[in-house]
Design a protein around this motif. Sequence first.
Motif, PDB file in Angstrom:
ATOM      1  N   ASN A  24       1.628 -20.798   1.711  1.00 52.29           N
ATOM      2  CA  ASN A  24       0.850 -20.556   0.500  1.00 52.29           C
ATOM      3  C   ASN A  24       1.672 -20.954  -0.719  1.00 52.29           C
TER       4      ASN A  24
ATOM      5  N   THR B  52      -0.826 -13.797   1.475  1.00 46.66           N
ATOM      6  CA  THR B  52      -2.225 -14.229   1.420  1.00 46.66           C
ATOM      7  C   THR B  52      -2.884 -14.142   2.788  1.00 46.66           C
ATOM      8  N   GLY B  53      -2.193 -13.529   3.753  1.00 43.41           N
ATOM      9  CA  GLY B  53      -2.753 -13.414   5.090  1.00 43.41           C
ATOM     10  C   GLY B  53      -2.334 -14.524   6.019  1.00 43.41           C
TER      11      GLY B  53
ATOM     12  N   ASP C 160      -6.026 -16.304  -0.757  1.00 42.74           N
ATOM     13  CA  ASP C 160      -6.893 -15.125  -0.741  1.00 42.74           C
ATOM     14  C   ASP C 160      -7.797 -15.168  -1.970  1.00 42.74           C
ATOM     15  N   ASP C 161      -8.392 -14.043  -2.329  1.00 39.58           N
ATOM     16  CA  ASP C 161      -9.374 -14.032  -3.420  1.00 39.58           C
ATOM     17  C   ASP C 161      -8.753 -14.295  -4.789  1.00 39.58           C
TER      18      ASP C 161
ATOM     19  N   HIS D  12      -9.313 -20.194   3.317  1.00 40.04           N
ATOM     20  CA  HIS D  12      -9.439 -18.986   2.496  1.00 40.04           C
ATOM     21  C   HIS D  12      -9.584 -17.768   3.404  1.00 40.04           C
ATOM     22  N   THR D  13      -8.791 -16.727   3.126  1.00 46.70           N
ATOM     23  CA  THR D  13      -8.848 -15.509   3.925  1.00 46.70           C
ATOM     24  C   THR D  13      -9.649 -14.408   3.251  1.00 46.70           C
ATOM     25  N   GLY D  14     -10.030 -14.601   1.993  1.00 45.41           N
ATOM     26  CA  GLY D  14     -10.769 -13.577   1.271  1.00 45.41           C
ATOM     27  C   GLY D  14     -12.270 -13.757   1.371  1.00 45.41           C
TER      28      GLY D  14
ATOM     29  N   GLN E  70     -13.546 -21.197   4.968  1.00 44.58           N
ATOM     30  CA  GLN E  70     -13.463 -19.754   4.760  1.00 44.58           C
ATOM     31  C   GLN E  70     -13.419 -19.030   6.093  1.00 44.58           C
TER      32      GLN E  70
ATOM     33  N   ARG F 200     -11.463 -11.907   7.918  1.00 49.80           N
ATOM     34  CA  ARG F 200     -10.506 -10.917   8.392  1.00 49.80           C
ATOM     35  C   ARG F 200     -11.238  -9.610   8.648  1.00 49.80           C
TER      36      ARG F 200
END
Length: 328
Positions: free
Chosen positions: A60, A66-67, A171-172, A199-201, A210, A213
């Motif tokens: 990241n 950020t996961g 993430d978001d 994207h993890t959010g 996307q 989680r």
Amino acid sequence: MPPDWQSLLRSVWLERGVLARLLWPASWLYGLLVGARRKLYQLGVLRTNHLPVPVIVVGNVLAGGTGKTPVVMALVAHLQSRGWHVGVISRGYGRLTSGCREVTPTCRTQDVGDEPALIRRRTQTPVFVAEVRSEAAHALLQRYPHTNILVSDDGLQHLSLARDIEIGVFDDRGVGNGWLLPAGPLREPWPRTFDLTLHTGARPAFAGFQGQRRLADYALRFDGSQLPLSDFIGQPIVAVAAIAQPEAFFSMLHAQGLTLARVVALPDHHDFRAGERFGDEGGILFCTEKDAVKLWPYEPAALAVPLEFTAPQAFWQALDESLSACPK
């Protein structure tokens, strides 16, 4: 860094407010140093190490989690399902040792880092840590010569390691206020390109794949056995989390219908020690799977709830197509 300071920095880095603007001159200097370093690699003044197998870097551009680790474990599982012999390399952030080490089931997390220990436990694949990731890679390939692909947990900015595929994880927050450290969360100038963006959010800030989680519907005991989360509905829970965003874990537990009698938010990578007691207050102790590898030696009754990450099929297809184009 205490959780309240982590939260303060996250809020400062979301906007270009007064404090961020005061820090901007330092960010400008940081940007010059980052740019100069990258130029030295481009000119060949600093050496880039090329490996005989494909290398996928999962990382990241933002400070803080950020996961990535759940993404790495999902990536390893996918590659294994495709017949690849996977190895994982990492710096081993937060460990108290130095040099190159193999992560084994008997390693102390203090010696190898909590995330590498979790990856080794979950994936059962070879994992090596070293400050210089190419050293970890060479050691892994020598110890496990059948390995034909490497995944680097973090390392986008580790330019001494050549890579075939870069996966940027967000993430978001997106890129926050868009400024470099310390005025913003960025480790390197934005925009920059990736081979794949994930994207993890729940609210992606820009284009990319996307993922989702979610907590597993079971909790893990120290011995690896599973208990359904539904068994604990109505019982008081003491929830402990030492991750980048502890509140996310607490919210997921609550969404599962669990009653959180007490929550304990600790700094990311907190090193649990003997004498820290969390489960003696009339509640069942729950923690993240990442924390469990450090907490179980002192709290063997703690229950870990794994975080599961799933990516869309289109992401895996794009990854497979990128791998098929690798020259190795």
